[in-house]
Design an enzyme around this catalytic site. Structure first.
Site, PDB file in Angstrom:
ATOM      1  N   SER A 103       0.840  -1.192   0.000  1.00 11.49           N
ATOM      2  CA  SER A 103       0.000   0.000   0.000  1.00 11.49           C
ATOM      3  C   SER A 103       0.874   1.240   0.000  1.00 11.49           C
ATOM      4  O   SER A 103       1.990   1.238   0.554  1.00 11.49           O
ATOM      5  CB  SER A 103      -0.904   0.022   1.239  1.00 11.49           C
ATOM      6  N   THR A 125     -12.671  -0.414  -3.516  1.00 13.23           N
ATOM      7  CA  THR A 125     -13.205  -1.763  -3.355  1.00 13.23           C
ATOM      8  C   THR A 125     -14.211  -1.854  -2.219  1.00 13.23           C
ATOM      9  O   THR A 125     -14.794  -2.911  -1.999  1.00 13.23           O
ATOM     10  CB  THR A 125     -12.078  -2.764  -3.056  1.00 13.23           C
ATOM     11  N   TYR A 133      -2.101  -0.284  10.212  1.00 10.66           N
ATOM     12  CA  TYR A 133      -2.193  -0.672   8.803  1.00 10.66           C
ATOM     13  C   TYR A 133      -0.962  -0.198   8.046  1.00 10.66           C
ATOM     14  O   TYR A 133      -0.348  -0.960   7.289  1.00 10.66           O
ATOM     15  CB  TYR A 133      -3.453  -0.086   8.184  1.00 10.66           C
ATOM     16  N   LYS A 183       1.931  -2.598   6.239  1.00  6.19           N
ATOM     17  CA  LYS A 183       2.240  -2.545   4.817  1.00  6.19           C
ATOM     18  C   LYS A 183       3.685  -2.102   4.567  1.00  6.19           C
ATOM     19  O   LYS A 183       4.306  -2.521   3.584  1.00  6.19           O
ATOM     20  CB  LYS A 183       1.259  -1.619   4.100  1.00  6.19           C
TER      21      LYS A 183
END
Length: 275
Positions: A147, A198, A160, A164
């Site tokens: 990411s 998404t 997060y 990543k």
């Protein structure tokens, strides 16, 4: 590997929706021989497998919760026992557990994020890579979905981003190790997109000059890079600009610039879900 997966065995994690589902559809459309789908939801796996049905294509589903190492270990062992050494491994599964400041996060949420986003790809590659190296015939590909958050830190997504960043560094180091050991038939590609539409990042605020990517565009870019054996693809191009600016500017100057472009407020209205 030719610029095609025709006749290949493909394993995809997080395969029932979003980018994972699109990766599976792409593999099916391009003539893969075997597609192995990993996910947590048996009904969603069955529905995805039915949608992928093509003459001559074998679709296998495995219910695997990547937060449970023993489930991952057992599923990987079954693949190898059945002779299904992947030609293409796509570590797509990912989670983000909310938009809280770090000190507000539950410890279990931190653990879950790191297990799925970082430790599961490492553990899975650790199980499968020796067999992929030893397997004769076609070249092999590993695609790790990282990411832009691992490149440009952003408030309210600290764990997060950390997960990543670790994935990115490990993935690119693995690429170098394979080359150094003479295993150049196995190419590792790291994919670092910004926000992808998404549902995982629903509710995020737009960042100036940084469009939200459609999942179709993101998957197409990652797919082409993976087949070509490219080391790292970062998208959209403004992420490169942000990385360069952060590297040369004093911290306060970069923080001010990021705030002007809306980077540091983009997660405040987040309502998303897992990839």
């Amino acid at each position: 590997m030719s610029r095609s997966v025709r006749g290949a065995r493909v394993l995809i994690t997080g395969a029932t929706r979003g980018m994972g589902r699109l990766f599976a559809e792409r593999a099916a459309d391009e003539g893969a021989a075997v597609i192995v789908l990993w996910g947590r939801d048996p009904a969603a796996l069955d529905e995805t497998a039915a949608a992928l049905a093509r003459p001559g294509l074998q679709v296998r589903t495995d219910v695997v919760d990547l937060t449970e190492p023993t489930q991952l270990d057992d599923a990987a062992a079954r693949l190898l026992e059945d002779g299904l050494v992947p030609d293409v491994l796509i570590n797509n599964a990912g989670v983000i557990t909310g938009n809280k400041f770090f000190w507000e996060l539950a410890a279990d949420d931190t653990t879950r994020t790191l297990r799925v986003n970082t430790l599961a790809p490492m553990r899975l590659v650790g199980h499968l890579l020796p067999a992929m190296i030893d397997d004769g015939g076609r070249a092999k590909r590993v695609l790790n979905v990282a990411s832009a958050a691992g490149i440009v830190p952003n408030p309210r997504m600290s764990v997060y981003a950390a997960s990543k960043a670790a994935l990115l560094t490990w993935s690119d180091t693995l690429r170098l190790e394979l080359a150094q050991a003479g295993h150049e038939q196995v190419a590792v590609t790291t994919f670092s997109p910004s926000y992808v539409d998404t549902g995982m990042f629903s509710g995020t605020r737009p960042v100036r000059l940084t469009p939200v990517l459609t999942p179709e565009r993101a998957v197409a870019q990652a797919w082409r890079a993976m087949l070509a054996g490219r080391a790292h693809i970062v998208t959209p191009p403004t992420v490169h600009v942000a990385r360069a600016a952060r590297g040369v500017l004093p911290s306060r100057a970069w923080d001010a610039l990021a705030s002007v472009f809306g980077v540091h407020r983009s997660m405040e209205t987040f309502t998303g879900r897992d990839r």
